[in-house]
Scaffold this active site. Structure first.
Site, short mmCIF file in Angstrom:
data_model
loop_
_atom_site.label_atom_id
_atom_site.label_comp_id
_atom_site.label_asym_id
_atom_site.label_seq_id
_atom_site.Cartn_x
_atom_site.Cartn_y
_atom_site.Cartn_z
N HIS A 1 -7.87 1.22 -5.40
CA HIS A 1 -7.30 0.20 -6.28
C HIS A 1 -8.45 -0.56 -6.94
CE1 HIS A 1 -2.99 0.42 -4.95
NE2 HIS A 1 -3.59 1.13 -4.02
N HIS B 1 -3.61 -1.87 3.14
CA HIS B 1 -4.86 -2.15 2.41
C HIS B 1 -5.44 -3.46 2.94
CE1 HIS B 1 -4.99 1.09 -0.56
NE2 HIS B 1 -3.67 1.07 -0.50
N ASN C 1 -4.82 4.57 7.11
CA ASN C 1 -5.56 4.70 5.85
C ASN C 1 -5.65 3.33 5.18
OD1 ASN C 1 -3.84 7.70 5.73
ND2 ASN C 1 -6.06 7.63 5.70
N GLY D 1 -2.16 16.29 6.75
CA GLY D 1 -3.26 16.96 7.43
C GLY D 1 -4.61 16.63 6.83
N ASP E 1 3.05 9.35 -0.73
CA ASP E 1 1.97 8.75 -1.52
C ASP E 1 1.52 9.74 -2.59
OD1 ASP E 1 0.18 6.83 -2.36
OD2 ASP E 1 -1.16 6.99 -0.63
ZN LIG Z 1 -2.44 2.90 -0.89
#
Ligand SMILES: [Zn+2]
Length: 395
Positions: free
Chosen positions: A156, A210, A234, A264, A289
């Site tokens: 981002h 995030h 993540n 994966g 996503d």
């Molecule tokens: Zn994201």
């Protein structure tokens, strides 16, 4: 009235062997074992053999597909994305924005609200295109950014990240005419608890993500009303055994459900299993996503305002992972394999669980009164056929 039978049906909480499903006016009227029910006179039964009936999938986090981004100012974009989604079993979804300049985001929110309202007005028979192809339905908007951590922003753009403020949130809400149903936010930012509380109060599923939050800041976000976590692991402060951070909170707090990208690539299969075990069969949610490159050959694609390189199933921008080319049917099969879950549990993570997390009524379940939106799967989870309101759609 329409009637269906198959080898198995996943509600998905319950497995019904040799089910008989009756559908009237697009809704499920009855589900029972075939042996215990007589088919009403004059009704012919569609038989899916040993196929598995399952609810249409729900994707709460999708940026694009088929060469298009949900933020594109193009009348082609959403229909192309929605056709690809439906081919992979997703019949309801939340188009997801990425962080962009304020006016770009506001315009995208207006367009998405238009698209959602237009689909709400359509009659069941209009859900197919002129070519007979089915399209997934956008049910609300997922606002991913700009209230994200600079330290965990992923791709981002840093120049467009903003500190959470009620007045800024209100601008998004107005532009989207109240169609924001999910918001990813870093709870450690100044002003985040106030925005989380206000968003939760308006019925938005507030999702932690995030984020570089420590354990206490994450718990403050949850206390303020956050109930979910975005692409767990993540773009989050890593788990440390003496400093558990946001992941320690997300994985252990029973109030919180968590979504994962089970391609994966984003998570090692062992971490998928770890999240699945920690959150269990009711609070594990699959997202894709997916970005515009999904369903397309390797090359250069856009994610919101920036470019992404796609090679061998990996989307990279500036050396960081930038979304996925995952499809939901594949995510279901991966979760089953990685977590050693049966198909029923994996299907729930793509249907009932996301629908419940996002408070989507009548979707994600095959139950009396629910919309008769379903897929017929092979025993390995491949999507064989798709039905909306009980009507078959070509894929
Ligand atoms: Zn994201």
């Amino acid at each position: 009235m329409l009637a269906f039978t198959a080898g198995r049906l996943l509600t998905p909480t319950v497995v019904v062997e040799h089910p008989l499903v009756l559908v009237e006016e697009g809704r499920v009227l009855e589900i029972s074992p075939r042996s215990s029910w007589q088919v009403p006179a004059g009704v012919s039964v569609s038989d899916f053999g040993d196929g598995v009936m399952a609810p249409g999938y729900v994707d709460l986090h999708i940026h694009g597909s088929a060469g298009y981004d949900v933020m594109d100012d193009s009348t082609e974009a959403l229909p192309a994305i929605e056709r690809l989604l439906a081919r992979h079993g997703v019949l309801s979804y939340f188009p997801t924005t990425v962080t962009a300049p304020m006016d770009t985001t506001l315009r995208a929110l207006e367009r998405l609200a238009d698209a959602i309202e237009k689909r709400e007005r359509e009659q069941p028979h209009e859900r197919k295109n002129a070519d007979g192809k089915i399209r997934a339905v956008p049910l609300g908007i997922h606002l991913e950014g700009p209230f994200l951590s600079h330290a965990r922003r992923g791709v981002h753009p840093p120049e467009n990240l903003l500190a959470p403020k009620l007045s800024t949130f209100e601008q998004f809400w107005q532009a989207a005419r109240g169609r924001i149903r999910m918001m990813t936010i870093a709870p450690e930012l100044d002003g985040a608890p106030e925005v989380i509380a206000e968003a939760a109060q308006r019925g938005i599923c507030v999702s932690l993500g995030h984020s570089d939050a420590d354990f206490e800041a994450a718990e403050r976000g949850i206390a303020a009303g956050a109930r979910h976590a975005t692409h767990t692991f993540n773009a989050m402060r890593p788990l440390d055994h003496r400093n558990p951070g946001i992941l320690g909170a997300v994985l252990t707090d029973r109030r919180v459900s968590a979504d994962i990208i089970a391609d994966g690539v984003h998570l090692d299969p062992a971490i998928v299993k770890l999240v699945a075990n920690a959150k269990g069969p009711e609070q594990t949610v699959l997202i894709t996503d997916a970005i515009s490159a999904t369903g397309m050959p390797d090359g250069r694609y856009r994610l919101g305002p920036f470019e992404v390189d796609v090679r061998d199933g990996k989307c990279m921008a500036g050396g960081k992972l930038a979304g996925s080319v995952l499809t939901m049917d594949c995510a279901v099969r991966n979760l089953a394999r990685f977590a050693e879950w049966n198909l029923q549990r994996a299907v729930a993570a793509a249907s009932k669980n996301p629908a419940r997390v996002a408070r989507i009524a009548r979707k994600g379940m095959l139950a009396v009164g629910a919309d008769a939106d379903f897929v017929v799967l092979s025993s390995e989870g491949e999507v064989l056929r798709t039905f909306v309101g009980g009507v078959e759609c070509s894929r």
